[in-house]
Design a protein around this motif. Structure first.
Motif, PDB file in Angstrom:
ATOM      1  N   TYR A   1      28.924  35.205  40.604  1.00  0.00           N
ATOM      2  CA  TYR A   1      29.942  34.225  40.999  1.00  0.00           C
ATOM      3  C   TYR A   1      30.170  34.226  42.505  1.00  0.00           C
ATOM      4  O   TYR A   1      30.224  33.174  43.142  1.00  0.00           O
ATOM      5  N   PHE A   2      30.297  35.398  43.101  1.00  0.00           N
ATOM      6  CA  PHE A   2      30.587  35.488  44.531  1.00  0.00           C
ATOM      7  C   PHE A   2      29.353  35.186  45.384  1.00  0.00           C
ATOM      8  O   PHE A   2      29.461  34.621  46.469  1.00  0.00           O
ATOM      9  N   ILE A   3      28.183  35.538  44.893  1.00  0.00           N
ATOM     10  CA  ILE A   3      26.944  35.297  45.647  1.00  0.00           C
ATOM     11  C   ILE A   3      26.554  33.823  45.586  1.00  0.00           C
ATOM     12  O   ILE A   3      25.919  33.295  46.509  1.00  0.00           O
TER      13      ILE A   3
ATOM     14  N   GLU B   1      30.501  32.891  32.830  1.00  0.00           N
ATOM     15  CA  GLU B   1      29.042  33.068  32.664  1.00  0.00           C
ATOM     16  C   GLU B   1      28.391  33.643  33.918  1.00  0.00           C
ATOM     17  O   GLU B   1      27.226  34.050  33.875  1.00  0.00           O
ATOM     18  N   ARG B   2      29.127  33.705  35.034  1.00  0.00           N
ATOM     19  CA  ARG B   2      28.585  34.227  36.298  1.00  0.00           C
ATOM     20  C   ARG B   2      29.226  35.560  36.669  1.00  0.00           C
ATOM     21  O   ARG B   2      29.238  35.961  37.834  1.00  0.00           O
TER      22      ARG B   2
ATOM     23  N   THR C   1      32.219  47.583  41.653  1.00  0.00           N
ATOM     24  CA  THR C   1      33.413  46.844  41.249  1.00  0.00           C
ATOM     25  C   THR C   1      32.970  45.485  40.718  1.00  0.00           C
ATOM     26  O   THR C   1      31.987  44.909  41.186  1.00  0.00           O
ATOM     27  N   ALA C   2      33.702  44.997  39.737  1.00  0.00           N
ATOM     28  CA  ALA C   2      33.419  43.679  39.163  1.00  0.00           C
ATOM     29  C   ALA C   2      34.711  43.110  38.604  1.00  0.00           C
ATOM     30  O   ALA C   2      35.400  43.765  37.814  1.00  0.00           O
ATOM     31  N   GLN C   3      35.036  41.894  39.031  1.00  0.00           N
ATOM     32  CA  GLN C   3      36.216  41.236  38.466  1.00  0.00           C
ATOM     33  C   GLN C   3      35.930  40.858  37.013  1.00  0.00           C
ATOM     34  O   GLN C   3      34.886  40.283  36.701  1.00  0.00           O
ATOM     35  N   PRO C   4      36.866  41.179  36.102  1.00  0.00           N
ATOM     36  CA  PRO C   4      36.676  40.759  34.711  1.00  0.00           C
ATOM     37  C   PRO C   4      36.985  39.278  34.546  1.00  0.00           C
ATOM     38  O   PRO C   4      37.711  38.677  35.331  1.00  0.00           O
ATOM     39  N   GLU C   5      36.388  38.685  33.516  1.00  0.00           N
ATOM     40  CA  GLU C   5      36.726  37.304  33.193  1.00  0.00           C
ATOM     41  C   GLU C   5      37.986  37.305  32.327  1.00  0.00           C
ATOM     42  O   GLU C   5      38.437  38.350  31.868  1.00  0.00           O
ATOM     43  N   ASN C   6      38.556  36.128  32.133  1.00  0.00           N
ATOM     44  CA  ASN C   6      39.739  35.972  31.282  1.00  0.00           C
ATOM     45  C   ASN C   6      40.914  36.832  31.751  1.00  0.00           C
ATOM     46  O   ASN C   6      41.615  37.466  30.943  1.00  0.00           O
ATOM     47  N   GLN C   7      41.126  36.881  33.086  1.00  0.00           N
ATOM     48  CA  GLN C   7      42.280  37.600  33.613  1.00  0.00           C
ATOM     49  C   GLN C   7      43.558  36.812  33.307  1.00  0.00           C
ATOM     50  O   GLN C   7      43.611  35.604  33.486  1.00  0.00           O
TER      51      GLN C   7
END
Length: 284
Positions: free
Chosen positions: A41-43, A104-105, A77-83
């Motif tokens: 997502y960030f890249i 999905e990213r 580190t990785a941000q989780p989805e559905n925060q």
């Protein structure tokens, strides 16, 4: 309110680094590696095929390989989805829903995908230490140095470095293992950490020898005074590489290959010839 479309720029090399206020020695037996937010997502904000991002990923991959070879713990580190809104809180005001709309990213980029033994931390705030077991894990394993690379330099990476400092953990911010919104913001992060909370280094400073020909080229170019860039088969002395710097390189690379010496480098001072010498360790 969201991250803008981003563009590549020239990564800072050794000659671009700010003066460090501290001269902490890097000690592998006391270190851990943090690969910060390198999720698809960030890249994606740089688009496909960005040379700068490809180089950053290659540098991080080399650091990760070195760490695994030397029993240095690797954290992500990785941000989780559905925060939930209460989890994102003020991040919603600053950046919008973020990865929530792009679940999905969420994966770490394929070239850096975590492997068995690595630890992936859920990322909730700019600092990797917030709501995270990172500090305790470092203490339990006797690690008080943290190598930091990833995205974005002036947000999570700089903040994590400063937070580490305030927890008596020495941060090493890897200048060419970071990417940012712009070179100006990238350099701002380096300047802040070098003067306030850590030591800024290059990938090459942490590795006893380059792990790829591209890393060797980047290291050599940082040693040259000339603006012209040599081809891989051209004599580096013609481009300003002097004997003092060549001897320093030989001394450094001898830590990885104990038969490397100044004479070997001076005999054929080209990137092609030097990579042939250095890459023997991967085929021996």
């Amino acid at each position: 309110m969201t991250i803008p479309k981003l563009h590549g720029y020239a990564l800072p090399g050794a000659a671009d680094l700010p003066e460090n206020k501290v001269n902490w020695a890097f000690e592998p037996e006391r270190a851990a590696l943090l690969i910060h937010d390198m999720q698809d997502y960030f890249i994606d904000f740089w688009g496909d095929g960005c040379p700068m991002i490809e180089q950053v990923i290659a540098n991080i991959a080399a650091l990760r390989q070195f760490c695994r070879q030397n029993a240095i713990p690797v954290y992500y580190t990785a941000q989780p989805e559905n925060q939930r809104d209460e989890d994102r809180a003020l991040l919603n005001d600053m950046w919008g829903p973020g990865i929530n709309q792009h679940a999905e990213r969420k994966s770490i980029v394929n070239a850096l995908a975590p492997q068995e033994g690595d630890t992936v931390l859920a990322k909730w705030r700019y600092s990797a230490f917030i709501r995270s077991p990172l500090e305790q894990a470092l203490k339990e394993t006797g690690r008080d140095q943290l190598i930091i690379c990833g995205v974005y330099a002036h947000i999570g990476c700089m903040t994590t470095a400063t937070d580490a400092f305030m927890r008596d953990i020495k941060p090493f911010l890897v200048a060419d293992g970071l990417a940012d919104f712009s070179r100006e913001e990238h350099m701002m992060a380096l300047n802040y950490v070098a003067g306030r909370s850590g030591r800024v280094v290059t990938t090459g400073e942490l590795l006893p020898a380059p792990q790829s020909k591209a890393q060797l080229r980047a290291l050599v170019l940082a040693q040259l005074d000339e603006e012209d860039v040599p081809e891989d088969d051209e004599n580096l002395i013609d481009y300003g590489l002097d004997s003092v710097r060549m001897m320093a390189l030989a001394a450094r690379w001898r830590k990885a290959l104990n038969d490397i010496d100044f004479v070997m480098l001076a005999k054929e001072p080209t990137i092609d010839a030097w990579w042939a010498l250095l890459s023997r360790r991967s085929t021996s």
